[in-house]
Design a protein around this motif. Structure first.
Motif, mmCIF file in Angstrom:
data_model
loop_
_atom_site.group_PDB
_atom_site.id
_atom_site.type_symbol
_atom_site.label_atom_id
_atom_site.label_comp_id
_atom_site.label_asym_id
_atom_site.label_seq_id
_atom_site.Cartn_x
_atom_site.Cartn_y
_atom_site.Cartn_z
ATOM 1 N N GLY A 6 0.824 -1.191 0.000
ATOM 2 C CA GLY A 6 0.000 0.000 0.000
ATOM 3 C C GLY A 6 0.861 1.245 0.000
ATOM 4 O O GLY A 6 2.083 1.182 0.167
ATOM 5 N N ILE A 7 0.203 2.388 -0.159
ATOM 6 C CA ILE A 7 0.892 3.672 -0.171
ATOM 7 C C ILE A 7 0.033 4.680 0.584
ATOM 8 O O ILE A 7 -1.199 4.655 0.486
ATOM 9 N N CYS A 8 0.668 5.531 1.372
ATOM 10 C CA CYS A 8 -0.067 6.505 2.174
ATOM 11 C C CYS A 8 -0.704 7.542 1.245
ATOM 12 O O CYS A 8 -0.024 8.166 0.434
ATOM 13 N N GLN A 70 4.949 -1.277 -8.285
ATOM 14 C CA GLN A 70 4.819 0.113 -7.839
ATOM 15 C C GLN A 70 5.546 0.329 -6.518
ATOM 16 O O GLN A 70 6.144 1.388 -6.288
ATOM 17 N N PHE A 71 5.503 -0.679 -5.655
ATOM 18 C CA PHE A 71 6.224 -0.631 -4.381
ATOM 19 C C PHE A 71 7.715 -0.428 -4.632
ATOM 20 O O PHE A 71 8.360 0.409 -4.000
ATOM 21 N N VAL A 72 8.273 -1.167 -5.565
ATOM 22 C CA VAL A 72 9.696 -1.064 -5.897
ATOM 23 C C VAL A 72 10.017 0.300 -6.496
ATOM 24 O O VAL A 72 11.058 0.893 -6.197
ATOM 25 N N GLU A 73 9.119 0.819 -7.333
ATOM 26 C CA GLU A 73 9.350 2.119 -7.954
ATOM 27 C C GLU A 73 9.425 3.226 -6.908
ATOM 28 O O GLU A 73 10.262 4.129 -7.005
ATOM 29 N N VAL A 74 8.575 3.172 -5.894
ATOM 30 C CA VAL A 74 8.619 4.172 -4.839
ATOM 31 C C VAL A 74 9.894 4.025 -4.017
ATOM 32 O O VAL A 74 10.448 5.014 -3.520
ATOM 33 N N GLU A 75 10.392 2.807 -3.898
ATOM 34 C CA GLU A 75 11.631 2.553 -3.161
ATOM 35 C C GLU A 75 12.778 3.383 -3.737
ATOM 36 O O GLU A 75 13.679 3.803 -3.002
ATOM 37 N N ASN A 76 12.736 3.627 -5.024
ATOM 38 C CA ASN A 76 13.791 4.379 -5.683
ATOM 39 C C ASN A 76 13.431 5.850 -5.884
ATOM 40 O O ASN A 76 14.000 6.530 -6.731
ATOM 41 N N GLN A 77 12.497 6.352 -5.091
ATOM 42 C CA GLN A 77 12.031 7.728 -5.203
ATOM 43 C C GLN A 77 13.167 8.715 -4.957
ATOM 44 O O GLN A 77 13.866 8.640 -3.951
#
Length: 261
Positions: A6-8, A70-77
């Motif tokens: 999930g994402i906040c 998408q979780f992985v993509e945010v990891e590299n934000q």
């Protein structure tokens, strides 16, 4: 249970020690923080923050579902809400979200970011952490947060605890620190003596039992910026932090760590 992510989807969400509105707030999620969902109890979900692996219970309605990709993509934000007081997002229904500095801007494309399927328009210029200069900008970045009140578990502009403050400042330079002071003390390279301190080194302080309980950022060998009552600058020496208001030492120096040569 299969992995779920999930994402906040709100500006700030509390992470609690137990699945209850009355439970202690142990940390917070900011907009765009990504999590792995570990367990579910009705409207309360136990989640692990993808950024620092910190766990806590939250109301699932403050999350939007995302895929593992998408979780992985945010990891590299790398692009974040900048240092400022007017970081406003506009949602599809026209309502506004006010982001704290350091908030993620997931899947940023053509002036829009996304929390799951929800689309938000940026009304500000994002901050690129890959072009920030630690040695030049560390002090001014830390001082931006001066007078933000101390809040146990806090990570946002209107309330930060000591480790949340340090973690946020370093995030603006694309340097990932753990959540709690005791965890941060396990990172970095040891600085042997106070006289060898450089601006941006991180000092840790312990209690009578030898447990690391406080952290702050060194501005010089004799000044530290830290969150205690509020984010402020205090004198420091080999004994620790001296509080002028109280007229005594309040934090006993344990070790100093360096994260940038």
């Amino acid at each position: 249970m299969e992995n779920q992510y999930g994402i906040c989807r709100i500006a700030v969400a509390p992470l609690r020690a137990e699945p209850s509105d009355k439970a202690e707030i142990v940390s917070q999620l900011l907009f765009g923080d990504h999590v792995e969902i570990i367990a579910k109890e009705e409207r309360w979900w136990l989640v692990k923050n993808g950024y620092d692996s910190y766990e806590g219970w939250m109301d699932f309605r403050q999350l939007a579902g995302i895929t593992y990709q998408q979780f992985v993509e945010v990891e590299n934000q790398k692009q974040l809400a900048p240092l400022g007081f007017n970081n406003v997002l506009t949602s599809a229904d026209g309502s506004l979200y006010y982001l704290s500095p350091g908030s993620n801007l997931p899947n940023l494309t053509d002036g829009y970011c996304y929390a799951g399927a929800e689309k938000f328009k940026l009304n500000f210029e994002p901050f690129d952490t890959t072009v920030s200069d630690f040695k030049t900008d560390l002090a001014s970045t830390a001082k931006f947060f001066l007078n933000v009140p101390y809040l146990w578990g806090g990570r946002h502009l209107f309330g930060m605890d000591c480790s949340g403050f340090v973690q946020t400042v370093f995030k603006m330079f694309n340097i990932k620190l753990n959540r709690d002071a005791s965890q941060q003390a396990e990172q970095g390279e040891l600085v042997g003596f106070l006289a060898e301190v450089k601006s941006g080194d991180v000092a840790f302080f312990d209690n009578e039992d030898g447990k690391i309980t406080h952290v702050g950022i060194m501005l010089s060998p004799n000044e530290i910026i830290h969150s205690s009552a509020k984010v402020k600058i205090d004198p420091i020496d080999d004994q620790g932090i001296f509080n002028k208001e109280l007229g005594k030492y309040t934090h006993k120096l344990r070790i100093i760590k360096r994260f940038v040569d």
